[in-house]
Every structure is written in structure tokens, then in C-alpha cells.
Design an enzyme around this catalytic site. Structure first.
Site, PDB file in Angstrom:
ATOM      1  N   GLY A   1       0.718  -1.457  -0.448  1.00 31.20           N
ATOM      2  CA  GLY A   1      -0.051   0.287   0.132  1.00 31.20           C
ATOM      3  C   GLY A   1       0.522   1.528  -0.337  1.00 31.20           C
ATOM      4  O   GLY A   1       2.005   1.517   0.043  1.00 31.20           O
TER       5      GLY A   1
ATOM      6  N   ARG B   1      -0.266 -11.600  -0.236  1.00 29.12           N
ATOM      7  CA  ARG B   1      -1.273 -12.152  -0.808  1.00 29.12           C
ATOM      8  C   ARG B   1      -0.918 -12.674  -1.683  1.00 29.12           C
ATOM      9  O   ARG B   1      -1.450 -14.136  -2.492  1.00 29.12           O
ATOM     10  CB  ARG B   1      -2.828 -11.891  -1.098  1.00 29.12           C
ATOM     11  CG  ARG B   1      -3.251 -10.875   0.000  1.00 29.12           C
ATOM     12  CD  ARG B   1      -4.569 -10.228  -0.337  1.00 29.12           C
ATOM     13  NE  ARG B   1      -5.386 -10.323   1.450  1.00 29.12           N
ATOM     14  CZ  ARG B   1      -5.796 -11.024   2.068  1.00 29.12           C
ATOM     15  NH1 ARG B   1      -5.606 -11.860   2.041  1.00 29.12           N
ATOM     16  NH2 ARG B   1      -6.403  -9.962   3.241  1.00 29.12           N
TER      17      ARG B   1
ATOM     18  N   LEU C   1      -1.964  -2.111   6.795  1.00 25.03           N
ATOM     19  CA  LEU C   1      -3.434  -2.721   6.469  1.00 25.03           C
ATOM     20  C   LEU C   1      -4.464  -1.698   6.169  1.00 25.03           C
ATOM     21  O   LEU C   1      -4.808  -0.503   7.146  1.00 25.03           O
ATOM     22  CB  LEU C   1      -3.703  -3.922   7.334  1.00 25.03           C
ATOM     23  CG  LEU C   1      -2.710  -5.225   7.304  1.00 25.03           C
ATOM     24  CD1 LEU C   1      -2.939  -5.972   7.776  1.00 25.03           C
ATOM     25  CD2 LEU C   1      -2.883  -6.168   5.805  1.00 25.03           C
ATOM     26  N   GLY C   2      -4.704  -1.999   5.047  1.00 25.86           N
ATOM     27  CA  GLY C   2      -5.694  -0.497   4.887  1.00 25.86           C
ATOM     28  C   GLY C   2      -6.668  -0.941   3.929  1.00 25.86           C
ATOM     29  O   GLY C   2      -5.574  -1.443   2.560  1.00 25.86           O
TER      30      GLY C   2
ATOM     31  N   TYR D   1     -16.346   4.128   8.644  1.00 28.81           N
ATOM     32  CA  TYR D   1     -15.136   4.020   8.541  1.00 28.81           C
ATOM     33  C   TYR D   1     -13.942   4.396   9.732  1.00 28.81           C
ATOM     34  O   TYR D   1     -13.035   3.443  10.957  1.00 28.81           O
ATOM     35  CB  TYR D   1     -14.330   4.526   7.409  1.00 28.81           C
ATOM     36  CG  TYR D   1     -12.765   4.616   6.989  1.00 28.81           C
ATOM     37  CD1 TYR D   1     -11.798   3.801   6.594  1.00 28.81           C
ATOM     38  CD2 TYR D   1     -12.018   5.299   8.023  1.00 28.81           C
ATOM     39  CE1 TYR D   1     -11.284   3.461   5.618  1.00 28.81           C
ATOM     40  CE2 TYR D   1     -10.710   5.697   7.909  1.00 28.81           C
ATOM     41  CZ  TYR D   1     -10.350   4.837   7.142  1.00 28.81           C
ATOM     42  OH  TYR D   1      -8.986   4.407   6.488  1.00 28.81           O
TER      43      TYR D   1
ATOM     44  N   LYS E   1     -12.069   2.095  12.954  1.00 28.94           N
ATOM     45  CA  LYS E   1     -10.172   2.295  12.778  1.00 28.94           C
ATOM     46  C   LYS E   1     -10.635   2.521  14.863  1.00 28.94           C
ATOM     47  O   LYS E   1      -9.362   2.269  15.387  1.00 28.94           O
ATOM     48  CB  LYS E   1      -9.883   2.951  12.569  1.00 28.94           C
ATOM     49  CG  LYS E   1      -9.960   3.271  11.200  1.00 28.94           C
ATOM     50  CD  LYS E   1      -8.788   2.716  10.798  1.00 28.94           C
ATOM     51  CE  LYS E   1      -8.355   2.810   9.525  1.00 28.94           C
ATOM     52  NZ  LYS E   1      -7.649   1.304   8.597  1.00 28.94           N
TER      53      LYS E   1
ATOM     54  N   LEU F   1      -3.655  11.033   2.794  1.00 25.64           N
ATOM     55  CA  LEU F   1      -2.798  10.816   2.532  1.00 25.64           C
ATOM     56  C   LEU F   1      -2.177  11.772   1.094  1.00 25.64           C
ATOM     57  O   LEU F   1      -3.152  10.967   0.663  1.00 25.64           O
ATOM     58  CB  LEU F   1      -2.541   9.147   2.538  1.00 25.64           C
ATOM     59  CG  LEU F   1      -2.708   8.960   4.094  1.00 25.64           C
ATOM     60  CD1 LEU F   1      -2.482   7.289   4.569  1.00 25.64           C
ATOM     61  CD2 LEU F   1      -1.381   9.328   4.564  1.00 25.64           C
TER      62      LEU F   1
ATOM     63  N   ARG G   1      -8.435   6.459  -6.144  1.00 26.75           N
ATOM     64  CA  ARG G   1      -9.402   6.176  -5.574  1.00 26.75           C
ATOM     65  C   ARG G   1     -10.048   8.217  -5.779  1.00 26.75           C
ATOM     66  O   ARG G   1      -9.567   8.852  -5.529  1.00 26.75           O
ATOM     67  CB  ARG G   1      -9.289   6.542  -4.069  1.00 26.75           C
ATOM     68  CG  ARG G   1      -8.516   5.805  -3.694  1.00 26.75           C
ATOM     69  CD  ARG G   1      -8.096   4.949  -2.259  1.00 26.75           C
ATOM     70  NE  ARG G   1      -7.530   4.087  -1.743  1.00 26.75           N
ATOM     71  CZ  ARG G   1      -7.554   3.775  -0.168  1.00 26.75           C
ATOM     72  NH1 ARG G   1      -7.743   4.307   0.189  1.00 26.75           N
ATOM     73  NH2 ARG G   1      -7.491   2.202  -0.571  1.00 26.75           N
TER      74      ARG G   1
END
Length: 215
Positions: free
Chosen positions: A12, A36, A69-70, A121, A125, A148, A156
Site C-alpha cells: 500500500g 497475498r 493494512l487498509g 470508517y 479504526k 494521505l 480513488r
């Protein structure tokens, strides 16, 4: 002997920065990632585990964990699938890491994370932050970045639009309201690694704090 680090979420935006900076750090002799699908990255200090189900049986003794992770609900496909990635998997990593000797856990959360949040969301968290406290790591570092900035593998629209709109005001936002100013992923990674040099207990890094640490 140097330390051994584990990075999850290594592909990521923040994860890639973490891996790159950790590999350059003299503090670590080995950096393990769990992915993965094999990335086939080549570095003498880098070790790869493919498939999270192999993590428990394949990990050596480790010192520090960096969890980036996200996902998003749009990518995950449902709220339940989102929770699997952003809540259940980081907690499983914490369990396995603790069993393999980890004493420090650094995690990327989000600005506004809270169990009481009206936003799904941020509420998830908040659940993650709260649940991680139960593991009693010697040092739990929680990063709460704002929007970010960086080059993502996937597009996105909402985040990209916000980035474009805020870009002309970036310097003003950093000076006047550093807590809400967009932050570069590399600065979040750098702040997490800096915080991991020492400390104990629970340490929360706000976006403004991470901006200052990276100057």
C-alpha cells in the site's frame, strides 16, 4: 545484532514507504513482509511470506511490527469485508507477532478514529485501536494521519479530488492547521520508524505531530 521487523500492508501507499525506509535503516538486519501475492522484490534483508495463513508457521522471532493494512468499502465490496481487512486482520497479526516475540506494534489508524464516531470508517479504526491495547505490547504506536498524499496503485476519486483542491493551499495549511493538512505517506512512514526507536506504553501520533517530525 540488529532487529527484525515485520511489515503488513507492504504493497500500500504507506507500506511501500515503510519497506523502503526499513531496508535502508541500519537498525534492522531483516525485514519480513506478508503479502497475498508474491511481489518478487529483491533485497538481501527482505523476506517474503505469501498468504497470511502461512504467517504463524513461517515467521521467525521478530522485534517490531509495522501494520499499514487498509482498504475502502468500495474496494472491499461490503462493510463486513472492510472490517476483515481493517480490523480482524491487524488483530490477527498482533496475536501472531506477540507469539513470535514482538514487543512493539506500530499501526496506521486514521484521523478521527473513535468508538463513538458516527462514521463507519472511523468507528472501525477506533475499534482497532481499542482492541490492540489488550495485547499489552511494550510499545503501541498509533498513527492518525489526515488525507494521505502519494502515488497509489489504485485510483480513488474522492481522495484524488481532495488532493488536487488542497494542493495550492498546502503550505498555508501546514503553517496554520497542520492537523488537517494533507500529509505525505513517506512522512507517516518516517514518523512511525522514528517513534519506534524508543519509548513505551501507548503513543498516539497526530497528523500535525508527524508533519513536525518529518521536517
Amino acid at each position: 545484532m540488529g532487529k527484525t521487523a515485520l511489515v503488513v500492508g507492504a504493497t500500500g501507499l504507506i507500506g511501500r514507504e515503510l519497506v523502503e525506509q526499513l531496508l535502508e535503516s541500519d537498525r534492522y538486519d531483516a525485514v519480513w513482509i506478508v503479502v497475498r501475492r508474491s511481489k518478487r522484490w529483491s533485497h538481501p534483508k527482505l523476506h517474503e511470506i505469501v498468504d497470511f495463513e502461512e504467517m504463524d508457521s513461517s515467521l521467525p522471532q521478530i522485534d517490531d511490527v509495522y501494520c499499514a493494512l487498509g482498504t475502502t468499502i468500495a474496494v472491499a465490496g461490503s462493510q463486513e469485508a472492510f472490517k476483515q481487512v481493517d480490523l480482524e486482520l491487524p488483530l490477527e497479526v498482533a496475536r501472531v507477532a506477540k507469539a513470535h516475540g514482538a514487543t512493539r506494534y506500530a499501526v496506521v489508524s486514521a484521523q478521527g478514529a473513535s468508538l463513538r464516531s458516527t462514521f463507519f470508517y472511523n468507528r472501525v479504526k477506533g475499534e482497532l485501536e481499542n482492541a490492540l491495547r489488550i495485547f499489552n505490547f511494550h510499545h503501541l504506536i498509533i498513527a492518525r494521519p489526515s488525507l494521505l498524499l502519494g502515488e497509489r496503485d489504485s485510483f480513488r476519486f474522492g481522495e484524488k479530488a481532495a488532493e488536487v483542491i488542497s494542493r495550492p493551499f498546502q503550505s498555508i495549511l501546514l503553517e496554520k492547521t497542520p492537523e488537517v493538512a494533507p500529509i505525505q505517506a513517506l512522512h507517516v512512514a518516517r514518523a512511525l520508524i522514528m517513534a519506534s526507536e524508543e519509548g513505551e506504553g501507548i503513543e498516539v501520533l497526530t497528523s500535525g505531530m508527524m508533519q513536525r517530525m518529518s521536517r
